[in-house]
Design a protein around this motif. Structure first.
Motif, short mmCIF file in Angstrom:
data_model
loop_
_atom_site.label_atom_id
_atom_site.label_comp_id
_atom_site.label_asym_id
_atom_site.label_seq_id
_atom_site.Cartn_x
_atom_site.Cartn_y
_atom_site.Cartn_z
N GLN A 112 -8.49 -6.53 1.63
CA GLN A 112 -9.03 -5.13 2.28
C GLN A 112 -10.03 -5.76 3.49
O GLN A 112 -9.66 -5.35 4.53
N ARG A 113 -10.75 -6.70 3.37
CA ARG A 113 -11.52 -7.03 4.55
C ARG A 113 -10.45 -8.03 5.68
O ARG A 113 -10.76 -7.76 6.66
N ARG A 129 -9.81 -7.42 -8.83
CA ARG A 129 -10.50 -6.66 -7.96
C ARG A 129 -11.10 -7.68 -6.72
O ARG A 129 -11.12 -7.21 -5.46
N MET A 130 -11.34 -8.79 -6.95
CA MET A 130 -12.02 -9.66 -5.94
C MET A 130 -10.93 -10.11 -5.06
O MET A 130 -11.22 -9.95 -3.72
N GLN A 131 -9.71 -10.38 -5.51
CA GLN A 131 -8.68 -10.60 -4.29
C GLN A 131 -8.09 -9.24 -3.63
O GLN A 131 -8.00 -9.31 -2.24
N GLN A 132 -8.29 -8.03 -4.29
CA GLN A 132 -8.23 -6.85 -3.50
C GLN A 132 -9.43 -6.63 -2.46
O GLN A 132 -9.11 -6.13 -1.28
N LYS A 133 -10.44 -6.89 -2.87
CA LYS A 133 -11.51 -6.69 -1.92
C LYS A 133 -11.44 -7.51 -0.71
O LYS A 133 -11.77 -7.44 0.53
N THR A 134 -11.07 -8.89 -1.06
CA THR A 134 -10.94 -9.84 0.00
C THR A 134 -9.76 -9.51 1.09
O THR A 134 -9.67 -9.57 2.15
N HIS A 139 0.88 -6.57 -5.46
CA HIS A 139 1.98 -5.78 -5.21
C HIS A 139 1.81 -4.43 -5.30
O HIS A 139 0.84 -3.82 -5.64
N TYR A 140 2.30 -3.48 -4.51
CA TYR A 140 2.23 -2.19 -4.35
C TYR A 140 3.76 -1.49 -4.43
O TYR A 140 4.58 -1.64 -4.14
N GLN A 182 -5.44 2.90 -10.14
CA GLN A 182 -4.43 2.77 -9.00
C GLN A 182 -4.73 1.71 -8.02
O GLN A 182 -3.88 1.53 -7.25
N GLY A 183 -5.79 1.00 -7.94
CA GLY A 183 -6.36 0.01 -7.30
C GLY A 183 -7.43 0.41 -6.42
O GLY A 183 -7.76 1.52 -6.30
N GLU A 184 -8.08 -0.32 -5.69
CA GLU A 184 -9.21 -0.26 -4.96
C GLU A 184 -8.80 1.04 -3.75
O GLU A 184 -7.79 0.36 -3.11
N LYS A 185 -9.68 1.92 -3.46
CA LYS A 185 -9.50 2.74 -2.70
C LYS A 185 -9.43 2.10 -1.30
O LYS A 185 -8.50 2.92 -0.55
N GLY A 186 -10.29 1.25 -1.00
CA GLY A 186 -10.34 0.62 0.45
C GLY A 186 -9.19 -0.19 0.72
O GLY A 186 -8.58 0.13 2.05
N LEU A 187 -8.62 -0.80 -0.22
CA LEU A 187 -7.33 -1.51 0.11
C LEU A 187 -6.10 -0.61 0.27
O LEU A 187 -5.30 -0.84 1.16
N ARG A 188 -6.11 0.48 -0.48
CA ARG A 188 -5.09 1.40 -0.39
C ARG A 188 -5.18 2.00 0.83
O ARG A 188 -4.14 2.40 1.56
N GLN A 189 -6.11 2.36 1.44
CA GLN A 189 -6.27 2.94 2.90
C GLN A 189 -5.69 1.89 3.71
O GLN A 189 -5.07 2.19 4.68
N GLU A 190 -6.11 0.59 3.79
CA GLU A 190 -5.63 -0.49 4.58
C GLU A 190 -4.50 -0.72 4.55
O GLU A 190 -3.47 -1.01 5.65
N ILE A 191 -3.69 -0.64 3.23
CA ILE A 191 -2.37 -0.74 3.03
C ILE A 191 -1.57 0.32 3.77
O ILE A 191 -0.50 0.28 4.53
N ALA A 192 -2.01 1.54 3.62
CA ALA A 192 -1.37 2.68 4.44
C ALA A 192 -1.39 2.50 5.62
O ALA A 192 -0.41 2.79 6.46
N ASN A 193 -2.51 2.06 6.32
CA ASN A 193 -2.60 1.83 7.97
C ASN A 193 -1.51 0.73 8.16
O ASN A 193 -0.87 0.65 9.25
#
Length: 470
Positions: free
Chosen positions: A352-353, A345-350, A318-319, A146-157
């Motif tokens: 997210q930060r 995953r690397m782009q997602q983690k980047t 995209h999401y 579904q995508g990195e959980k941390g990034l999904r939290q940041e996208i929601a915010n």
């Protein structure tokens, strides 16, 4: 002899490639003089601009030199370079050619999907990418489908702050390509829905994929407030895709009353609204309009977004935000198809930060200011050089302006004329499901072109379309 072909390639590139081949094949020898710009332009029955652009390209690559008051002369080309060019041409001539993206370089590129590379936060992104790569807790496996959980939290915010979207991270599905999300979505809905209503005109990615999956596509007309609800009800469809924040391509902004009516339609019919909000952050006057999803998060709204324009297409993130009533079906489909992450995953983690540390919010504010300046410069230049020849029908947000040209020529003809002088604009007629019955429609993007080039670009465009205009 140079002969201009009836092709999509701009005149200046045809001239450039022809002379380049003549030099490489030694039909043009060292110190041979090229025809003057004016003489060649007259022979080809075109303006001097394409010839001048071609000569400048040859000059920059060392094929010719310019001698003061004498003209342009052929330079000596190193043998290895010559062999390389000949091998490349031979290989291309023996390979079947298929339509692809236009890779030509334009002096004034007003394409609608371009971004401003100069403001991309390269140093910051490189630093955060390195930190993510060397994080001892980061695993190099497939990750959450579904995508990195941390990034999904940041996208929601992020969505809650910038677009008024109200959702939980578990409602968000991340992918590397919007097409993949549309494939998942069309598969999810296929059991209970077989028709998709679309805006006419509109962006064809969603309906094209739905049609490929077996759906019937129903184009609906627009009015000044957005998609026509009466026509939607008459269509019988219970699925509709819409771009309410800045209708693509016309630029219409759906009124609050129409948004509420559309939400009521979804509740009444147990239908779904697919809200494509790819540039909802970019409204240059007044506050950005809230998302449909945010007006009533309990309604069946499927929200689509991404970071292609906010950051860069190369990021490939995209999401979509699914209503809670579709989550069980989504996970059943995910397991059945053995889906894995399609975005790095690397782009997602980047990313997210990047969001966590406040860089994205700062970047969006910077882009809004820059793109507003470009938008206003484009409007001003159109008024200066084409005020009596065009009508602006879509502006004030997004990354392009739509114009109708008061002329009997077709949009295709106008686009070709523009390319001939090194200006790229887009044929707006492509996005209508039915043939246009009004003046030719052209889309002019402003995000990717340098601010200082906009005025000269529109001046050059005007001279190509109306050479006798003073």
């Amino acid at each position: 002899m140079i002969i201009l072909l009836n092709s999509d390639s701009p005149h200046y590139l045809q001239i450039y490639h022809h002379i380049k081949r003549e030099i490489i094949s030694e039909n043009l020898q060292l110190n041979d003089k090229l025809p003057s710009i004016r003489k060649l332009a007259k022979f080809l029955n075109i303006s001097t601009t394409p010839v001048e652009l071609a000569y400048q390209l040859l000059l920059s690559e060392g094929f010719v030199e310019s001698r003061p008051r004498a003209g342009y002369f052929v330079q000596k080309i190193p043998a290895p370079y010559t062999r390389l060019e000949i091998q490349k041409d031979d290989k291309l001539s023996s390979t079947t050619s298929y339509p692809s993206r236009d890779e030509n370089k334009y002096l004034y590129d007003f394409h609608i999907s371009k971004i401003d590379r100069s403001v991309f936060p390269t140093k910051t992104w490189k630093k955060l990418f390195s930190e993510a790569l060397t994080d001892e807790h980061f695993e190099l496996d497939y990750g959450n489908p579904q995508g990195e959980k941390g990034l999904r939290q940041e996208i929601a915010n992020y969505l809650h702050h910038f677009r008024g979207v109200r959702c939980f991270p578990d409602q968000i599905v991340i992918a590397g390509d919007q097409s993949f999300l549309i494939f998942i979505l069309s598969s999810l809905l296929l059991q209970n829905y077989r028709e998709l209503a679309i805006e006419n005109p509109g962006y064809m990615l969603v309906p094209s994929l739905f049609q490929r999956m077996g759906y019937t596509i129903l184009p609906l007309s627009l009015d000044n407030d957005g998609i026509n609800i009466h026509h939607l009800e008459e269509s019988g469809s219970r699925l509709v895709v819409t771009t309410p924040s800045y209708q693509f391509p016309t630029g219409t902004m759906m009124s609050l009353e129409r948004r509420i009516a559309l939400l009521e339609w979804a509740n009444k019919t147990n239908g779904y609204i697919i809200e494509d909000d790819y540039d909802g952050e970019f409204r240059y006057y007044g506050e950005p309009l809230p998302s449909l999803q945010g007006l009533d998060p309990n309604t069946n709204v499927i929200y689509l977004g991404g970071f292609s324009q906010v950051l860069a297409p190369a990021i490939s993130i995209h999401y979509m935000v699914l209503p809670e009533n579709l989550l069980e079906d989504y996970h059943r489909l995910r397991i059945e198809l053995m889906l894995e992450q399609s975005s790095s995953r690397m782009q997602q983690k980047t990313l997210q930060r990047f969001i966590e540390e406040g860089f994205l919010a700062k970047h969006v504010r910077k882009l809004r200011q820059l793109y507003m300046e470009k938008h206003d410069k484009l409007v001003s230049s159109l008024e200066k050089y084409l005020s009596e020849k065009v009508t602006v029908v879509g502006s004030g947000a997004g990354f392009h302006i739509v114009i109708q040209v008061n002329d009997c020529r077709t949009s295709d003809e106008l686009v070709t004329l523009a390319k001939g002088v090194g200006v790229r604009v887009i044929n707006g007629a492509f996005y209508w499901s039915k043939p246009l019955e009004f003046s030719p429609t052209i889309m002019i993007g402003f995000a990717g072109i340098p601010l200082h080039s906009i005025d000269d670009g529109i001046k050059t465009l005007a001279s190509a379309w109306f050479p006798n205009q003073k």
